[in-house]
Design a protein around this motif. Structure first.
Motif, PDB file in Angstrom:
ATOM      1  N   LYS A   1      -5.416   9.172  -9.169  1.00  0.00           N
ATOM      2  CA  LYS A   1      -4.928   9.041  -7.727  1.00  0.00           C
ATOM      3  C   LYS A   1      -3.961   7.677  -7.811  1.00  0.00           C
ATOM      4  CE  LYS A   1      -8.843   7.279  -5.351  1.00  0.00           C
ATOM      5  NZ  LYS A   1      -9.719   7.658  -4.390  1.00  0.00           N
ATOM      6  N   HIS A   2      -4.492   6.623  -8.408  1.00  0.00           N
ATOM      7  CA  HIS A   2      -4.129   5.302  -8.189  1.00  0.00           C
ATOM      8  C   HIS A   2      -2.796   5.305  -9.219  1.00  0.00           C
ATOM      9  CE1 HIS A   2      -8.589   4.079  -7.887  1.00  0.00           C
ATOM     10  NE2 HIS A   2      -8.088   4.160  -6.720  1.00  0.00           N
ATOM     11  N   LEU A   3      -2.570   6.284 -10.036  1.00  0.00           N
ATOM     12  CA  LEU A   3      -1.302   6.134 -10.770  1.00  0.00           C
ATOM     13  C   LEU A   3       0.007   7.323 -10.318  1.00  0.00           C
ATOM     14  CD1 LEU A   3      -2.975   6.248 -14.280  1.00  0.00           C
ATOM     15  CD2 LEU A   3      -2.651   4.214 -12.813  1.00  0.00           C
ATOM     16  N   LYS A   4      -0.244   7.866  -9.004  1.00  0.00           N
ATOM     17  CA  LYS A   4       0.590   8.957  -8.636  1.00  0.00           C
ATOM     18  C   LYS A   4       1.967   8.217  -8.444  1.00  0.00           C
ATOM     19  CE  LYS A   4      -2.454  12.390  -6.935  1.00  0.00           C
ATOM     20  NZ  LYS A   4      -3.168  13.253  -5.588  1.00  0.00           N
ATOM     21  N   HIS A   5       1.590   7.073  -7.847  1.00  0.00           N
ATOM     22  CA  HIS A   5       3.052   6.316  -7.281  1.00  0.00           C
ATOM     23  C   HIS A   5       4.177   6.372  -8.643  1.00  0.00           C
ATOM     24  CE1 HIS A   5       2.692   2.267  -9.053  1.00  0.00           C
ATOM     25  NE2 HIS A   5       1.353   2.578  -9.024  1.00  0.00           N
ATOM     26  N   LEU A   6       3.495   5.996  -9.652  1.00  0.00           N
ATOM     27  CA  LEU A   6       4.677   5.967 -10.918  1.00  0.00           C
ATOM     28  C   LEU A   6       5.380   7.168 -11.010  1.00  0.00           C
ATOM     29  CD1 LEU A   6       1.725   4.447 -13.502  1.00  0.00           C
ATOM     30  CD2 LEU A   6       3.684   3.181 -12.089  1.00  0.00           C
ATOM     31  N   ASN A   7       4.959   8.292 -10.426  1.00  0.00           N
ATOM     32  CA  ASN A   7       5.927   9.530 -10.884  1.00  0.00           C
ATOM     33  C   ASN A   7       6.435  10.030  -9.432  1.00  0.00           C
ATOM     34  OD1 ASN A   7       5.097   9.796 -13.545  1.00  0.00           O
ATOM     35  ND2 ASN A   7       2.996  10.242 -12.825  1.00  0.00           N
ATOM     36  N   LYS A   8       6.716   9.242  -8.479  1.00  0.00           N
ATOM     37  CA  LYS A   8       7.158   9.564  -7.107  1.00  0.00           C
ATOM     38  C   LYS A   8       8.844  10.119  -7.439  1.00  0.00           C
ATOM     39  CE  LYS A   8       4.612   6.576  -4.050  1.00  0.00           C
ATOM     40  NZ  LYS A   8       4.530   5.511  -3.297  1.00  0.00           N
ATOM     41  N   ARG A   9       8.882  11.210  -6.694  1.00  0.00           N
ATOM     42  CA  ARG A   9      10.220  11.951  -7.060  1.00  0.00           C
ATOM     43  C   ARG A   9      11.397  10.891  -6.092  1.00  0.00           C
ATOM     44  NH1 ARG A   9       9.196  18.435  -6.013  1.00  0.00           N
ATOM     45  NH2 ARG A   9       7.958  18.729  -7.777  1.00  0.00           N
ATOM     46  N   TRP A  10      10.906  10.607  -4.947  1.00  0.00           N
ATOM     47  CA  TRP A  10      12.084   9.711  -4.401  1.00  0.00           C
ATOM     48  C   TRP A  10      12.410   8.679  -5.064  1.00  0.00           C
ATOM     49  CZ3 TRP A  10      11.585   4.978  -2.193  1.00  0.00           C
ATOM     50  CH2 TRP A  10      10.280   4.387  -2.273  1.00  0.00           C
ATOM     51  N   ILE A  11      11.815   7.922  -5.756  1.00  0.00           N
ATOM     52  CA  ILE A  11      12.078   6.654  -6.564  1.00  0.00           C
ATOM     53  C   ILE A  11      12.997   7.225  -7.862  1.00  0.00           C
ATOM     54  CG2 ILE A  11      11.165   4.948  -8.249  1.00  0.00           C
ATOM     55  CD1 ILE A  11      10.720   4.088  -5.460  1.00  0.00           C
TER      56      ILE A  11
ATOM     57  N   PHE B   1       0.791  -1.028   0.023  1.00  0.00           N
ATOM     58  CA  PHE B   1       0.013  -0.093   0.107  1.00  0.00           C
ATOM     59  C   PHE B   1       0.866   1.134  -0.054  1.00  0.00           C
ATOM     60  CE2 PHE B   1      -2.575   3.370   2.139  1.00  0.00           C
ATOM     61  CZ  PHE B   1      -3.625   3.417   1.294  1.00  0.00           C
ATOM     62  N   PHE B   2       1.923   1.174   0.688  1.00  0.00           N
ATOM     63  CA  PHE B   2       2.896   2.254   0.893  1.00  0.00           C
ATOM     64  C   PHE B   2       3.320   2.816  -0.648  1.00  0.00           C
ATOM     65  CE2 PHE B   2       7.298   3.910   0.887  1.00  0.00           C
ATOM     66  CZ  PHE B   2       7.142   5.129   1.536  1.00  0.00           C
ATOM     67  N   PHE B   3       3.776   1.782  -1.285  1.00  0.00           N
ATOM     68  CA  PHE B   3       4.295   1.704  -2.778  1.00  0.00           C
ATOM     69  C   PHE B   3       3.171   2.215  -3.617  1.00  0.00           C
ATOM     70  CE2 PHE B   3       8.002  -1.241  -2.096  1.00  0.00           C
ATOM     71  CZ  PHE B   3       8.568  -0.188  -1.431  1.00  0.00           C
ATOM     72  N   PHE B   4       1.891   1.751  -3.685  1.00  0.00           N
ATOM     73  CA  PHE B   4       0.796   1.772  -4.674  1.00  0.00           C
ATOM     74  C   PHE B   4      -0.183   2.856  -4.264  1.00  0.00           C
ATOM     75  CE2 PHE B   4       2.914  -1.954  -6.416  1.00  0.00           C
ATOM     76  CZ  PHE B   4       2.731  -1.979  -7.747  1.00  0.00           C
ATOM     77  N   ARG B   5      -0.268   2.991  -2.916  1.00  0.00           N
ATOM     78  CA  ARG B   5      -1.410   4.089  -2.353  1.00  0.00           C
ATOM     79  C   ARG B   5      -2.836   3.562  -2.963  1.00  0.00           C
ATOM     80  NH1 ARG B   5       1.414   8.278   0.333  1.00  0.00           N
ATOM     81  NH2 ARG B   5       3.470   7.437   0.940  1.00  0.00           N
ATOM     82  N   SER B   6      -2.934   2.205  -2.943  1.00  0.00           N
ATOM     83  CA  SER B   6      -4.364   1.857  -3.558  1.00  0.00           C
ATOM     84  C   SER B   6      -4.871   0.751  -2.858  1.00  0.00           C
ATOM     85  CB  SER B   6      -4.097   1.387  -5.263  1.00  0.00           C
ATOM     86  OG  SER B   6      -5.199   0.966  -5.551  1.00  0.00           O
ATOM     87  N   VAL B   7      -5.980   1.019  -2.287  1.00  0.00           N
ATOM     88  CA  VAL B   7      -6.644  -0.015  -1.390  1.00  0.00           C
ATOM     89  C   VAL B   7      -6.954  -1.290  -2.418  1.00  0.00           C
ATOM     90  CG1 VAL B   7      -8.788  -0.459  -0.020  1.00  0.00           C
ATOM     91  CG2 VAL B   7      -7.658   1.641   0.328  1.00  0.00           C
ATOM     92  N   ARG B   8      -7.575  -0.982  -3.401  1.00  0.00           N
ATOM     93  CA  ARG B   8      -7.958  -2.070  -4.283  1.00  0.00           C
ATOM     94  C   ARG B   8      -6.911  -3.111  -4.939  1.00  0.00           C
ATOM     95  NH1 ARG B   8     -10.900   0.330  -9.785  1.00  0.00           N
ATOM     96  NH2 ARG B   8      -9.213   1.032 -10.784  1.00  0.00           N
ATOM     97  N   ALA B   9      -5.643  -2.416  -5.269  1.00  0.00           N
ATOM     98  CA  ALA B   9      -4.531  -3.054  -5.509  1.00  0.00           C
ATOM     99  C   ALA B   9      -4.024  -4.017  -4.536  1.00  0.00           C
ATOM    100  CB  ALA B   9      -3.338  -2.265  -6.100  1.00  0.00           C
ATOM    101  N   THR B  10      -4.010  -3.163  -3.107  1.00  0.00           N
ATOM    102  CA  THR B  10      -3.609  -4.008  -1.991  1.00  0.00           C
ATOM    103  C   THR B  10      -4.709  -5.065  -1.918  1.00  0.00           C
ATOM    104  OG1 THR B  10      -2.718  -1.997  -1.169  1.00  0.00           O
ATOM    105  CG2 THR B  10      -3.127  -4.016   0.331  1.00  0.00           C
ATOM    106  N   VAL B  11      -5.854  -5.192  -1.935  1.00  0.00           N
ATOM    107  CA  VAL B  11      -6.821  -6.310  -1.495  1.00  0.00           C
ATOM    108  C   VAL B  11      -6.740  -7.230  -2.705  1.00  0.00           C
ATOM    109  CG1 VAL B  11      -9.308  -6.573  -1.449  1.00  0.00           C
ATOM    110  CG2 VAL B  11      -8.549  -4.685  -0.171  1.00  0.00           C
ATOM    111  N   ILE B  12      -6.577  -6.856  -3.954  1.00  0.00           N
ATOM    112  CA  ILE B  12      -6.521  -7.953  -5.055  1.00  0.00           C
ATOM    113  C   ILE B  12      -5.482  -8.754  -4.756  1.00  0.00           C
ATOM    114  CG2 ILE B  12      -5.747  -8.151  -7.609  1.00  0.00           C
ATOM    115  CD1 ILE B  12      -7.835  -5.670  -8.166  1.00  0.00           C
TER     116      ILE B  12
END
Length: 806
Positions: A387-397, A245-256
């Motif tokens: 909002k589910h795709l924001k993690h793809l552009n994280k600056r720290w990564i 969840f920390f990486f994807f920030r998506s509840v449904r991705a985590t649940v799947i």
């Protein structure tokens, strides 16, 4: 041609999955229900792990011993080290506790103060008989005091059996029925009957009772394994879901993802039940292992799906590309991981073979579940929002990827120097590694039963039986006086070893017979002379007629074989080997090999020999894992040079871990032996992803090495980082275990995978850049047999008209 076939194959797989979603879900549900029904066949191990092959000579010796003398590990001991025991009230209560245990069908007999018998001589006819030591039902204070003095001063035969030679400790020995000692009935008796009785006694009389013995240790140890399975699964799910969840920030991705791995866990238990395998300390870690390995699969599939949605927004096209582009690479990485576990199948150890079979089957199963469940569930859901795709552009990564690129671009020499220093240091550390085959070392050291083990080691010199079988090579040879004198010499030799208790054998009984002949005078507790033998031994011949089976406890029915029982402290393989090296030359001197045959056996000794067997097979197992993975790499890249380049970043972390074990004092033992094959099989996954992308970039960039290396690093670095972090924290879950071996396994695999990630992200690109002239050409990097990461082709993709949602 092979590339087209590969693409067409995965394109067909994608179409099949997306066009038969309901059927596939029904099949998955049916398989899950079927495997859940197999849970009833799961069995928990009720004995120690036998690491040796069934037909190993040491195993065969042990079976012969059991056939002659019965189960050796069927004694539970209870002890009190408190002078308050010798008051009439407590003394009587202690005896009544032992008497109450005889009423249980699981108990064959007890040896306790209350039913203790002493040997007495009777005339007319001349005979020995066992008569009660305590004659009164409720002795008074003076009588209790007298019994205490007689016990410690007049009955040397019972030293180490009923009382301790070190202090005033008194113990009760509870002999379980040999038929139930390795079954679930033993657990029922210990957990539901014995422990409540002891706890009630402690509470009522204020005496601290220590309990131990192999059946007791086995029961509580196996119960700890059962308790920790649920703990591991819960902790693994919690840790991996939080990281996910920390990486994807998506509840449904985590649940799947959680749904996928939970089904994988259910399948893992089902496979154990289907194959009727026992749940041991090794197979117990497979379900949480499936969670840890399954989550990276979910990361690759979901990350690719979200990248495709961000790129063009077409869900049907995105789902197909997930299967066609990630399916092949993920299959290869799961195959290499399964190969690392599958090497254990080729060992002769049943324990490791079962572990390898179940682990490798379920690794492939979790891949199949990920491939089917994730695209199908997403096909029924709305397209991910911004909002589910924001993690793809994280600056720290992006910062992390830029740091790696800078290191590889500007500090390659430093990377090589650090790698060389680690290599040299690791080799030094490897030479300090010790081997440990202790049966108790990995048990929960904070548990009450483990502290009781240490008490019995102090008072009675150990609880693990070491059996010595003496073959006189002739019937009735044991009772010959010269043989008895040789046995006494051997007993004195063993008693000199600090790690072994003074042995008990027929010698003790014959000594006791002489003492009884001289009216119980303890100074006559010694072997009879030649003259005395003629009138003492006829008295002893009727001992078994009393029903106490004293002779048959020490000598077989033919009188040819004698049994000598000592007890070992919790010592490792090296210490036991030193003891054996010291004893065997002296034993052969006492018992000439042409006239006698001597064997040492017992569960603890077999476990130690099994550890040696595993260590000898470690190099073979790991070499086989490396060979299998090298074959897979050769099949994929068709380049010997690329195989060498790919193995170096994966072998270095293994050497670093082995060096750490040496410096930190972590011994090679059954649990830590698994680290290397497991870690190698998992860490090579990153190499496959990186090299597959690198080769693809080389072709796209007209064989320009630097551009290709940096492009591959940027493309694969994020996924490699994600999966490595999940694996690191996932395996770290095992460090919450109370078992030392499981803690070591979790910590060492986590550390190895962290080293492997850095090695694959820094050392591998540095090697590719430094050796570009040798390997970056079309002759070395020929067209691969299979295309791990297909090119960006959209041929035959599902059109919007064929979209399964439309």
């Amino acid at each position: 041609m092979s590339k087209i076939l590969g693409f067409e194959f995965w394109n067909t797989v994608a179409r099949t999955i997306l066009r038969n979603r309901i059927l596939i879900l029904v099949l998955i549900t049916a398989c899950t229900v079927f495997l859940a029904l197999q849970w009833k066949n799961m069995r928990f191990s009720y004995t120690e792990a036998n690491l040796l092959p069934d037909d190993d000579p040491i195993n065969l010796q042990y079976q012969e011993f059991l056939n002659k003398f019965g189960e050796e590990g069927n004694v539970i001991v209870m002890a009190v080290n408190d002078t308050a025991l010798f008051t009439p009230r407590n003394f009587t209560a202690w005896n009544e506790l032992a008497d109450s245990l005889i009423n249980f069908q699981e108990v064959e007999f007890t040896v306790a103060l209350g039913n203790l018998k002493k040997l007495e001589k009777f005339e007319d006819p001349g005979r020995f008989e066992m008569v009660p030591f305590i004659k009164e039902a409720n002795p008074n204070d003076q009588q209790v005091k007298e019994y205490r003095e007689k016990l410690f001063q007049d009955l040397p035969f019972y030293e180490g059996l009923v009382y301790s030679r070190h202090s005033n400790t008194v113990q009760t020995a509870v002999y379980l029925d040999q038929e139930i000692v390795n079954t679930g009935q033993r657990k029922t008796f210990v957990v539901e009957e014995l422990i409540p009785l002891v706890e009630k006694f402690k509470e009522e009389y204020g005496l601290n009772v220590y309990v131990s013995g192999m059946p007791y240790i086995r029961t509580l140890n196996s119960q700890n394994i059962i308790d920790e399975i649920g703990l591991f699964i819960g902790a693994a799910l919690l840790v991996t879901s939080l990281i996910f969840f920390f990486f994807f920030r998506s509840v449904r991705a985590t649940v799947i993802s959680m749904i996928t791995v939970v089904i994988g866990v259910m399948w893992a238990f089902g496979v154990l039940g289907l194959l009727h395998y026992e749940i041991t300390v090794l197979t117990a870690i497979i379900p949480p292992l499936i969670i840890v390995i399954g989550i990276p699969n979910c990361i690759f599939f979901i990350n690719k799906y979200q990248q495709e949605i961000q790129k063009h927004g077409n869900q049907a096209k995105s789902l197909q590309r997930v299967i066609t582009k990630v399916g092949n690479a993920t299959l290869m990485t799961n195959l290499t991981t399964a190969s690392g576990f599958a090497t254990f199948i080729l060992t002769e150890s049943t324990l490791l073979k079962e572990f390898g079979i179940v682990a490798s089957i379920n690794i492939i199963a979790i891949f199949i579940l990920s491939l089917l469940i994730i695209p199908i569930i997403y096909s029924y859901m709305n397209v991910p929002r911004e909002k589910h795709l924001k993690h793809l552009n994280k600056r720290w990564i992006g910062g992390f990827v830029n740091w790696m690129e800078r290191m590889v671009k500007h500090h390659r020499i430093a990377i090589f120097i650090i790698s060389l220093i680690l290599l040299v240091s690791s080799i030094i550390g490897i030479y300090t590694i010790k081997v440990s085959g202790s049966l108790l070392e990995d048990m929960p050291q904070e548990a009450a039963f483990f502290k009781d083990i240490k008490f019995f080691e102090e008072e009675f010199d150990g609880v693990m039986p070491l059996e010595i079988v003496i073959d006189t090579k002739r019937e009735q040879g044991v009772m010959k006086l010269p043989t008895l004198k040789k046995m006494e010499e051997l007993q004195e030799l063993i008693a000199e070893e600090d790690e072994l208790s003074p042995p008990l054998s027929i010698v003790n009984l014959v000594k006791y017979a002489k003492q009884a002949y001289y009216n119980g005078n303890p100074k006559y507790y010694q072997l009879p002379t030649s003259q005395e033998r003629t009138f003492i031994l006829p008295y002893a011949k009727g001992l078994d007629a009393s029903g106490d089976n004293l002779l048959t406890s020490f000598v077989d029915s033919t009188g040819r074989y004698a049994r000598m029982t000592s007890f070992m402290k919790d010592i490792g393989t090296q210490e036991m080997e030193e003891i054996e090296e010291d004893l065997w030359p002296k034993i052969r001197e006492i018992f000439p090999e042409d006239r006698f045959s001597i064997e040492m056996t017992g569960k603890a000794l077999i476990f130690q020999k099994g550890t040696n067997y595993l260590v000898k097979n470690l190099v073979i197992s790991l070499s086989l894992a490396i060979f299998l993975i090298a074959v897979i790499m050769a099949w994929m890249f068709r380049s010997f040079k690329m195989i060498l380049v790919s193995l170096i970043p994966n072998l270095l972390p293994l050497l670093v871990t082995a060096g750490m074990m040496g410096f930190l004092g972590v011994p090679i033992k059954p649990s830590t032996i698994l680290v290397f094959s497991i870690a190698f099989g998992i860490s090579v996954d990153d190499t496959i992803h990186f090299l597959a992308k690198y080769r693809q970039e080389l072709k796209a960039n007209n064989w320009k090495v630097k551009r290709s290396v940096y492009a591959a690093l940027r493309e694969t670095g994020v996924s490699m980082f994600y999966t490595s972090i999940v694996l690191f924290f996932g395996f770290s879950v095992f460090m919450i275990s109370s078992f030392g071996g499981t803690v070591a396994l979790g910590g060492l695999v986590s550390a190895t995978l962290l080293f492997a990630m850095l090695s694959n992200l820094l050392l591998l690109p540095a090697l590719l850049l430094s050796l570009q002239k040798e390997i970056a050409n079309k002759d070395v990097l020929r067209e691969p047999t299979i295309n791990i990461i297909p090119q960006e082709e959209d041929s035959e993709e599902i059109s919007e008209e064929e979209d399964p949602k439309m």
